[in-house]
Design an enzyme around this catalytic site. Structure first.
Site, PDB file in Angstrom:
ATOM      1  N   GLY A 106       0.836  -1.192   0.000  1.00 56.34           N
ATOM      2  CA  GLY A 106       0.000   0.000   0.000  1.00 56.34           C
ATOM      3  C   GLY A 106       0.872   1.244   0.000  1.00 56.34           C
ATOM      4  O   GLY A 106       1.007   1.958  -0.993  1.00 56.34           O
ATOM      5  N   ARG A 107       1.530   1.455   1.140  1.00 58.88           N
ATOM      6  CA  ARG A 107       2.346   2.650   1.333  1.00 58.88           C
ATOM      7  C   ARG A 107       3.398   2.813   0.231  1.00 58.88           C
ATOM      8  O   ARG A 107       3.609   3.912  -0.287  1.00 58.88           O
ATOM      9  CB  ARG A 107       3.044   2.541   2.686  1.00 58.88           C
ATOM     10  N   CYS A 110      -9.004  21.664  18.092  1.00 55.43           N
ATOM     11  CA  CYS A 110      -8.881  22.029  19.507  1.00 55.43           C
ATOM     12  C   CYS A 110      -8.304  20.901  20.353  1.00 55.43           C
ATOM     13  O   CYS A 110      -8.972  20.385  21.260  1.00 55.43           O
ATOM     14  CB  CYS A 110     -10.238  22.469  20.014  1.00 55.43           C
ATOM     15  N   GLU A 111      -7.105  20.489  20.028  1.00 57.99           N
ATOM     16  CA  GLU A 111      -6.359  19.522  20.835  1.00 57.99           C
ATOM     17  C   GLU A 111      -4.881  19.819  20.648  1.00 57.99           C
ATOM     18  O   GLU A 111      -4.460  20.113  19.525  1.00 57.99           O
ATOM     19  CB  GLU A 111      -6.522  18.078  20.350  1.00 57.99           C
TER      20      GLU A 111
HETATM   21  N1  LLP Z   1      -2.067  -6.075   4.009  1.00 56.78           N
HETATM   22  C1  LLP Z   1      -2.612  -6.047   5.239  1.00 56.78           C
HETATM   23  C2  LLP Z   1      -3.307  -7.233   5.729  1.00 56.78           C
HETATM   24  C3  LLP Z   1      -2.514  -4.893   6.028  1.00 56.78           C
HETATM   25  O1  LLP Z   1      -3.054  -4.874   7.245  1.00 56.78           O
HETATM   26  C4  LLP Z   1      -1.836  -3.752   5.526  1.00 56.78           C
HETATM   27  C5  LLP Z   1      -1.711  -2.532   6.305  1.00 56.78           C
HETATM   28  C6  LLP Z   1      -1.288  -3.837   4.228  1.00 56.78           C
HETATM   29  C7  LLP Z   1      -1.410  -5.004   3.512  1.00 56.78           C
HETATM   30  C8  LLP Z   1      -0.555  -2.683   3.599  1.00 56.78           C
HETATM   31  O2  LLP Z   1       0.597  -2.359   4.298  1.00 56.78           O
HETATM   32  P1  LLP Z   1       1.618  -1.293   3.693  1.00 56.78           P
HETATM   33  O3  LLP Z   1       2.236  -1.894   2.465  1.00 56.78           O
HETATM   34  O4  LLP Z   1       0.859  -0.070   3.349  1.00 56.78           O
HETATM   35  O5  LLP Z   1       2.587  -1.069   4.770  1.00 56.78           O
HETATM   36  N2  LLP Z   1      -2.237   3.869   9.139  1.00 56.78           N
HETATM   37  C9  LLP Z   1      -0.875   3.425   9.328  1.00 56.78           C
HETATM   38  C10 LLP Z   1      -0.564   2.178   8.545  1.00 56.78           C
HETATM   39  C11 LLP Z   1      -1.493   1.011   8.856  1.00 56.78           C
HETATM   40  C12 LLP Z   1      -1.235  -0.221   8.041  1.00 56.78           C
HETATM   41  C13 LLP Z   1      -2.304  -1.220   8.256  1.00 56.78           C
HETATM   42  N3  LLP Z   1      -2.203  -2.394   7.474  1.00 56.78           N
HETATM   43  C14 LLP Z   1       0.083   4.566   8.991  1.00 56.78           C
HETATM   44  O6  LLP Z   1      -0.375   5.633   8.605  1.00 56.78           O
HETATM   45  O7  LLP Z   1       1.294   4.414   9.129  1.00 56.78           O
END
Ligand code: LLP
Length: 425
Positions: free
Chosen positions: A280-281, A349-350
């Site tokens: 994702g990221r 407001c935090e």
């Molecule tokens: N697959 C599963 C089962 C996941 O839970 C996640 C992310 C991904 C793939 C994708 O992971 P990535 O490649 O994006 O690292 N909100 C947090 C990140 C939470 C990730 C949750 N799961 C942040 O902003 O850092």
């Protein structure tokens, strides 16, 4: 590498996204606004894909990172699938044009209604995360007369990630079945005529900047696949999750997709399985910036200076939630601007609504624009309307064109979603 670059302008270096000035977008759309670069999305998808070539891998982009329909369609057109964790995300993936045979459905708490929806859609893989979920899915498949393809998500007891809140692979985390019960449950699932069992999955955390824990987890998965094979159980797919980190600032660069792919090939490359990934990221983070305007600079006696922006924690939650660092850059860099130390804050407001403390930056004034870099992943997708602030618009850039892909709602639209209890009318 991304396509946000400075180019010389009349007032100083100006930040562009591909061939569009960020200040032109801000003027046309208003601030705050998320801006995404198509070229960066494409570049990152291809870098990941090509690192595994000629192997045929399923790259199920994690919709949770950025579920904008235009972002999704950009990736789907390149061949990406979608990793989803709710009916809403499956619907987004479908609306963007994802073929069901490229949609993976993960998540620790899928409701019966969501599972039923996934069965009707015929997604490529439902990642089952626990024994009760397995039994519910078997019962549901029997009722509906469907035979879903499933993978068993394993908790390999190797946690990793940029913050404790985004570590998922530890035994104490809620995700997946433990190694100790994996073989029994895999055998149970394989014996169920209601299911087509494809394989096993894992995902150990997010923003991982070191391959060591990943290699440990994948080695564990490899040994599990070997044990399952030895028991005569079929494993044809291995889903290794997402999690590869991105550079947010001047830090050691996380491993590149190529180095990651080499490790994967070394650890599991000889297994006769299709590999699937859920990045994702890695794909979305550096493809997005949040553009915001300085409302005012508030200098306190004693020297503290607050740079008060029109963006807030409800628009970009990561600093408040994970103490995450985002580079904050002036959109127009005035030559010879003095360096000043700011606390960069939003209007919510935090005290938690603080993007950066003691950050040295070029001096800014009310009306100036700044860009939060690397905000394309877990930015807009985690936004809320806290403090009754409208969700901010999203813009996709492609070359010298840009389009508003989600408009800012009006206050009337926001109010219209509420109704009065009848006794209050
Ligand atoms: N697959 C599963 C089962 C996941 O839970 C996640 C992310 C991904 C793939 C994708 O992971 P990535 O490649 O994006 O690292 N909100 C947090 C990140 C939470 C990730 C949750 N799961 C942040 O902003 O850092």
């Amino acid at each position: 590498m991304n396509h946000f670059e400075d180019r010389a302008g009349p007032a100083g270096a100006e930040l562009w996204c591909e061939d569009v000035r960020l200040s032109d977008i801000a003027e046309a759309v208003g601030t705050p606004v998320y801006v995404y670069s198509s070229a960066t999305l494409e570049r990152h998808y291809r870098a990941f894909h090509d690192a595994f070539a000629p192997r045929d891998v399923l790259i199920a982009y994690a919709v949770k990172a950025n579920g904008s329909l235009s972002v999704l369609r950009t990736l789907i057109q390149l061949g990406a699938g979608a990793d989803t964790v709710s009916e809403g995300e499956i619907r987004r993936a479908l609306a963007a044009g994802a073929p069901p045979e490229r949609i993976v459905f993960s998540g620790v708490g899928k409701t019966d209604a969501e599972l039923a929806f996934a069965l009707d859609v015929g997604v490529a893989e439902i990642n089952v995360e626990s024994e009760p979920e397995l039994e519910r899915l078997i019962a549901l498949a029997a009722t509906k007369g469907k035979r879903p393809t499933v993978a068993l998500r394993i908790n390999p007891n190797v946690g990793a990630g940029g913050h404790a809140k985004i570590t998922t692979g530890d035994e104490g985390n809620k995700f997946g079945v433990s190694l100790g019960e994996a073989e029994r449950l895999y055998a149970r699932a394989s014996a169920a005529p209601e299911l087509d069992v494809a394989g096993v999955a894992c995902h150990i955390g997010s923003q991982i900047s070191d391959l060591t824990p990943m290699e440990a987890a994948f080695t564990t998965m490899r040994h599990l696949v070997e044990r399952l094979h030895a028991q005569g159980l079929k494993v044809r797919r291995l889903d290794l999750g997402g999690g590869l980190g991105v550079p947010y600032f001047d830090q050691p660069e996380p491993p590149s997709p190529r180095v990651y792919a080499e490790m994967v090939e070394r650890v599991v490359g000889d297994l006769d399985v299709q590999l699937a990934f859920e990045p994702g990221r890695l794909i979305a983070a550096n493809a997005g910036a949040l553009v915001s305007q300085v409302i005012q600079v508030h200098a306190r006696p004693g020297g503290r200076r607050f740079l008060v922006l029109d963006a807030a924690m409800n628009d970009l939650l990561r600093p408040a939630m994970y103490d995450a660092f985002h580079a904050i850059r002036p959109v127009v860099s005035k030559p010879d601007a003095p360096r000043v130390v700011y606390d960069v804050v939003g209007p919510v407001c935090e005290t938690g609504d603080t993007f950066a403390r003691g950050r040295e930056m070029a001096e800014l004034a009310a009306g100036d624009l700044v860009a939060f870099m690397s905000a394309g992943a877990y930015g807009a997708s985690m936004a809320s309307e806290y403090n009754a602030r409208p969700l901010i618009p999203e813009v996709l850039v492609k070359g010298d064109r840009f389009a508003v892909t989600r408009r800012r709602p009006t206050y009337e639209e926001m109010l219209a979603r509420d109704t009065f209890a009848p006794w209050l009318e």
